[in-house]
Design a protein around this motif. Structure first.
Motif, PDB file in Angstrom:
ATOM      1  N   ILE A 111    -111.370 -56.757 146.263  1.00 30.30           N
ATOM      2  CA  ILE A 111    -110.329 -57.224 145.338  1.00 30.30           C
ATOM      3  C   ILE A 111    -108.955 -56.843 145.884  1.00 30.30           C
ATOM      4  O   ILE A 111    -108.739 -55.717 146.318  1.00 30.30           O
ATOM      5  N   MET A 112    -108.037 -57.808 145.831  1.00 30.56           N
ATOM      6  CA  MET A 112    -106.662 -57.582 146.268  1.00 30.56           C
ATOM      7  C   MET A 112    -105.698 -57.865 145.119  1.00 30.56           C
ATOM      8  O   MET A 112    -105.889 -58.812 144.346  1.00 30.56           O
ATOM      9  N   TRP A 113    -104.666 -57.037 145.007  1.00 32.27           N
ATOM     10  CA  TRP A 113    -103.548 -57.354 144.107  1.00 32.27           C
ATOM     11  C   TRP A 113    -102.658 -58.297 144.889  1.00 32.27           C
ATOM     12  O   TRP A 113    -102.039 -57.927 145.872  1.00 32.27           O
ATOM     13  N   TRP A 114    -102.606 -59.536 144.429  1.00 37.53           N
ATOM     14  CA  TRP A 114    -102.047 -60.605 145.248  1.00 37.53           C
ATOM     15  C   TRP A 114    -100.540 -60.743 145.142  1.00 37.53           C
ATOM     16  O   TRP A 114     -99.889 -61.325 146.009  1.00 37.53           O
ATOM     17  N   ASN A 115     -99.921 -60.258 144.067  1.00 39.20           N
ATOM     18  CA  ASN A 115     -98.462 -60.416 143.905  1.00 39.20           C
ATOM     19  C   ASN A 115     -97.779 -59.077 143.636  1.00 39.20           C
ATOM     20  O   ASN A 115     -97.262 -58.835 142.553  1.00 39.20           O
ATOM     21  N   PRO A 116     -97.801 -58.177 144.604  1.00 41.81           N
ATOM     22  CA  PRO A 116     -97.176 -56.857 144.399  1.00 41.81           C
ATOM     23  C   PRO A 116     -95.738 -56.981 143.930  1.00 41.81           C
ATOM     24  O   PRO A 116     -94.993 -57.866 144.359  1.00 41.81           O
ATOM     25  N   SER A 117     -95.342 -56.074 143.055  1.00 41.35           N
ATOM     26  CA  SER A 117     -94.002 -56.154 142.478  1.00 41.35           C
ATOM     27  C   SER A 117     -92.913 -55.849 143.489  1.00 41.35           C
ATOM     28  O   SER A 117     -91.753 -56.204 143.278  1.00 41.35           O
ATOM     29  N   ASP A 118     -93.275 -55.212 144.630  1.00 41.79           N
ATOM     30  CA  ASP A 118     -92.255 -54.938 145.642  1.00 41.79           C
ATOM     31  C   ASP A 118     -92.085 -56.103 146.614  1.00 41.79           C
ATOM     32  O   ASP A 118     -91.315 -56.020 147.574  1.00 41.79           O
ATOM     33  N   GLY A 119     -92.823 -57.180 146.375  1.00 41.73           N
ATOM     34  CA  GLY A 119     -92.693 -58.357 147.220  1.00 41.73           C
ATOM     35  C   GLY A 119     -93.380 -58.244 148.559  1.00 41.73           C
ATOM     36  O   GLY A 119     -93.240 -59.112 149.412  1.00 41.73           O
ATOM     37  N   GLY A 120     -94.144 -57.174 148.764  1.00 42.28           N
ATOM     38  CA  GLY A 120     -94.814 -56.976 150.047  1.00 42.28           C
ATOM     39  C   GLY A 120     -96.127 -57.717 150.156  1.00 42.28           C
ATOM     40  O   GLY A 120     -96.430 -58.613 149.363  1.00 42.28           O
ATOM     41  N   LYS A 121     -96.907 -57.331 151.159  1.00 44.95           N
ATOM     42  CA  LYS A 121     -98.194 -57.967 151.374  1.00 44.95           C
ATOM     43  C   LYS A 121     -99.155 -57.593 150.247  1.00 44.95           C
ATOM     44  O   LYS A 121     -98.969 -56.594 149.559  1.00 44.95           O
ATOM     45  N   PRO A 122    -100.189 -58.411 150.053  1.00 47.14           N
ATOM     46  CA  PRO A 122    -101.214 -58.051 149.052  1.00 47.14           C
ATOM     47  C   PRO A 122    -101.752 -56.657 149.296  1.00 47.14           C
ATOM     48  O   PRO A 122    -101.879 -56.207 150.432  1.00 47.14           O
ATOM     49  N   LYS A 123    -102.048 -55.962 148.207  1.00 44.30           N
ATOM     50  CA  LYS A 123    -102.531 -54.584 148.307  1.00 44.30           C
ATOM     51  C   LYS A 123    -103.998 -54.523 147.894  1.00 44.30           C
ATOM     52  O   LYS A 123    -104.402 -55.134 146.909  1.00 44.30           O
ATOM     53  N   LYS A 124    -104.772 -53.775 148.660  1.00 45.44           N
ATOM     54  CA  LYS A 124    -106.185 -53.637 148.348  1.00 45.44           C
ATOM     55  C   LYS A 124    -106.361 -52.757 147.121  1.00 45.44           C
ATOM     56  O   LYS A 124    -105.737 -51.702 147.007  1.00 45.44           O
ATOM     57  N   GLN A 200     -91.790 -57.100 136.107  1.00 45.84           N
ATOM     58  CA  GLN A 200     -92.318 -58.358 135.579  1.00 45.84           C
ATOM     59  C   GLN A 200     -93.614 -58.767 136.279  1.00 45.84           C
ATOM     60  O   GLN A 200     -94.578 -59.176 135.631  1.00 45.84           O
ATOM     61  N   ASN A 201     -93.651 -58.646 137.610  1.00 51.03           N
ATOM     62  CA  ASN A 201     -94.867 -59.026 138.326  1.00 51.03           C
ATOM     63  C   ASN A 201     -96.034 -58.116 137.976  1.00 51.03           C
ATOM     64  O   ASN A 201     -97.187 -58.519 138.010  1.00 51.03           O
ATOM     65  N   GLY A 202     -95.712 -56.875 137.650  1.00 55.60           N
ATOM     66  CA  GLY A 202     -96.764 -55.953 137.249  1.00 55.60           C
ATOM     67  C   GLY A 202     -97.340 -56.302 135.898  1.00 55.60           C
ATOM     68  O   GLY A 202     -98.510 -56.077 135.628  1.00 55.60           O
ATOM     69  N   ARG A 203     -96.492 -56.872 135.021  1.00 53.60           N
ATOM     70  CA  ARG A 203     -96.960 -57.262 133.698  1.00 53.60           C
ATOM     71  C   ARG A 203     -97.856 -58.487 133.756  1.00 53.60           C
ATOM     72  O   ARG A 203     -98.665 -58.711 132.882  1.00 53.60           O
ATOM     73  N   TYR A 204     -97.696 -59.313 134.772  1.00 54.27           N
ATOM     74  CA  TYR A 204     -98.491 -60.530 134.884  1.00 54.27           C
ATOM     75  C   TYR A 204     -99.176 -60.548 136.254  1.00 54.27           C
ATOM     76  O   TYR A 204     -98.861 -61.378 137.101  1.00 54.27           O
ATOM     77  N   PRO A 205    -100.091 -59.609 136.472  1.00 56.84           N
ATOM     78  CA  PRO A 205    -100.665 -59.477 137.815  1.00 56.84           C
ATOM     79  C   PRO A 205    -101.597 -60.630 138.169  1.00 56.84           C
ATOM     80  O   PRO A 205    -102.235 -61.236 137.311  1.00 56.84           O
ATOM     81  N   VAL A 206    -101.652 -60.908 139.455  1.00 56.40           N
ATOM     82  CA  VAL A 206    -102.588 -61.887 139.997  1.00 56.40           C
ATOM     83  C   VAL A 206    -103.451 -61.164 141.031  1.00 56.40           C
ATOM     84  O   VAL A 206    -102.932 -60.430 141.876  1.00 56.40           O
ATOM     85  N   PHE A 207    -104.752 -61.369 140.936  1.00 57.44           N
ATOM     86  CA  PHE A 207    -105.685 -60.751 141.869  1.00 57.44           C
ATOM     87  C   PHE A 207    -106.470 -61.832 142.601  1.00 57.44           C
ATOM     88  O   PHE A 207    -106.606 -62.952 142.114  1.00 57.44           O
ATOM     89  N   ARG A 208    -106.985 -61.463 143.756  1.00 55.95           N
ATOM     90  CA  ARG A 208    -107.939 -62.325 144.446  1.00 55.95           C
ATOM     91  C   ARG A 208    -109.218 -61.540 144.714  1.00 55.95           C
ATOM     92  O   ARG A 208    -109.173 -60.434 145.238  1.00 55.95           O
ATOM     93  N   PHE A 209    -110.323 -62.147 144.326  1.00 56.46           N
ATOM     94  CA  PHE A 209    -111.640 -61.563 144.528  1.00 56.46           C
ATOM     95  C   PHE A 209    -112.296 -62.254 145.715  1.00 56.46           C
ATOM     96  O   PHE A 209    -112.343 -63.487 145.771  1.00 56.46           O
ATOM     97  N   TYR A 210    -112.804 -61.449 146.650  1.00 53.66           N
ATOM     98  CA  TYR A 210    -113.446 -61.997 147.851  1.00 53.66           C
ATOM     99  C   TYR A 210    -114.905 -61.540 147.905  1.00 53.66           C
ATOM    100  O   TYR A 210    -115.191 -60.342 147.899  1.00 53.66           O
TER     101      TYR A 210
END
Length: 333
Positions: A111-124, A200-210
């Motif tokens: 699982i990855m956090w796809w829209n980190p609030s710092d604008g960086g790469k997805p975080k595991k 704001q991005n933390g309040r509406y998180p998007v994840f990707r499941f692989y």
């Protein structure tokens, strides 16, 4: 002057046997202390950690065991790193294993956090082992018991326990869930997750499941591949529930903080269920199919601040999960 030489009788065989067993048990306890001590350290693994372990003389088997049981790892692979491994004394077994791990991690298995609030790469979103909520039994005690049983058996039989298997037994802390009540007594250590979502991005998180699927994948149940067995059996995020956890603050001495499943929920082989009051702790999410092994999970209604975990709701159907329950946890601030 007359001297009399007396010959003392030899101790019975049972005495010698008991003495031998005691020596082996003392060795076992020393090994267990080393394992628990090592397990208490920071278990994050990266490229530099591997090179350092090699320089300290650890074997490939020991390093693989440490990687298998790390709760956080960031291993990348390149020709330069391959040369560094060779110079440090890595054998083919270790380099091949690291290639596999790097490919899996870089390929975003899990699982990855796809829209980190710092604008960086997805975080595991790393898995966190559940512990048993009990005043008399916790993860450390269970791990000690598990390692003790494994090592005592080996000491008596004379068989050698591999460091990887011993570490896996310790870190996994075999719990053997068998009922919904067992699940409800599980807890996550600490009052907050390593994954912190703010703004704001933390309040509406998007994840990707692989869930990478290989038709030829076949696993034999061993002490150190339980996670792969569980993940390979999951088809989609529908098999998870997102639960908002209750937080129990630490005591005055700063100890005992943990995250618990809400008490007014029940658990069965179908997952968590709750009353109208507790249903708010079971968080609905939407799933978008990216391909047959990749899915996007989002929360259109947003998430309140709190502690959350993605929990495999069919855990009682999986022997590997029952022995090693884990969750993917995150915090919303």
């Amino acid at each position: 002057m007359h001297y009399e030489l007396k010959v003392l009788p030899l101790p019975p065989k049972s005495y010698n046997f008991k003495k031998t067993i005691m020596k082996k048990l003392l060795l076992v306890f020393a090994l267990m202390a080393n394992i628990i001590g090592a397990n208490a350290q920071n278990d994050a693994i990266n490229n530099e950690t591997i090179l350092q372990l090699l320089s300290e003389g650890f074997s490939s088997e020991e390093i693989i065991g440490a990687i298998e049981n790390s709760t956080e790892r960031s291993i990348t692979y390149s020709l330069d790193f391959m040369r560094q491994l060779k110079t440090a004394g890595a054998d083919a077994n270790l380099t091949t294993y690291i290639q596999k791990v790097a490919k899996t991690d870089f390929g975003y298995e899990g699982i990855m956090w796809w829209n980190p609030s710092d604008g960086g790469k997805p975080k595991k979103v790393y898995r966190t082992q559940f512990e048993k909520e009990s005043k008399s039994m916790n993860l450390g005690t269970l791990a000690l018991a598990g390692a003790g049983a494994l090592l005592v058996g080996s000491a008596v039989s004379g068989n050698k326990v591999s460091d990887g298997v011993a570490a896996a037994t310790t870190a996994g802390a075999i719990l053997m869930m068998s009922t919904g009540k067992d699940v409800q007594k599980l807890m996550l250590p600490g009052t907050t997750s390593k994954i912190q979502m703010t703004g704001q991005n933390g309040r509406y998180p998007v994840f990707r499941f692989y869930f990478p699927k290989e038709q030829t994948r076949s696993f034999e149940k061993t002490a150190d591949n339980w996670y792969q067995i569980v993940m390979a059996s999951i088809e989609s995020p529908n098999e998870f529930q997102c639960i908002k956890m209750d937080v129990k603050e630490p005591n005055k001495k700063g100890k005992g903080g943990r995250r618990l499943f809400p008490q007014n929920m029940s658990y069965s082989i179908a997952g968590f269920e709750g009353t109208n009051a507790s249903n708010r702790n079971i968080i609905d999410f939407e799933i978008t199919d990216i391909n047959n092994s990749t899915f996007e999970v989002s929360f259109p209604k947003g998430l309140e601040p709190g502690e959350y975990v993605f929990f495999y709701k069919g855990g009682l159907n999986s022997d590997s999960f029952k022995e090693h329950p884990f969750g993917f946890d995150f915090s919303v601030k």
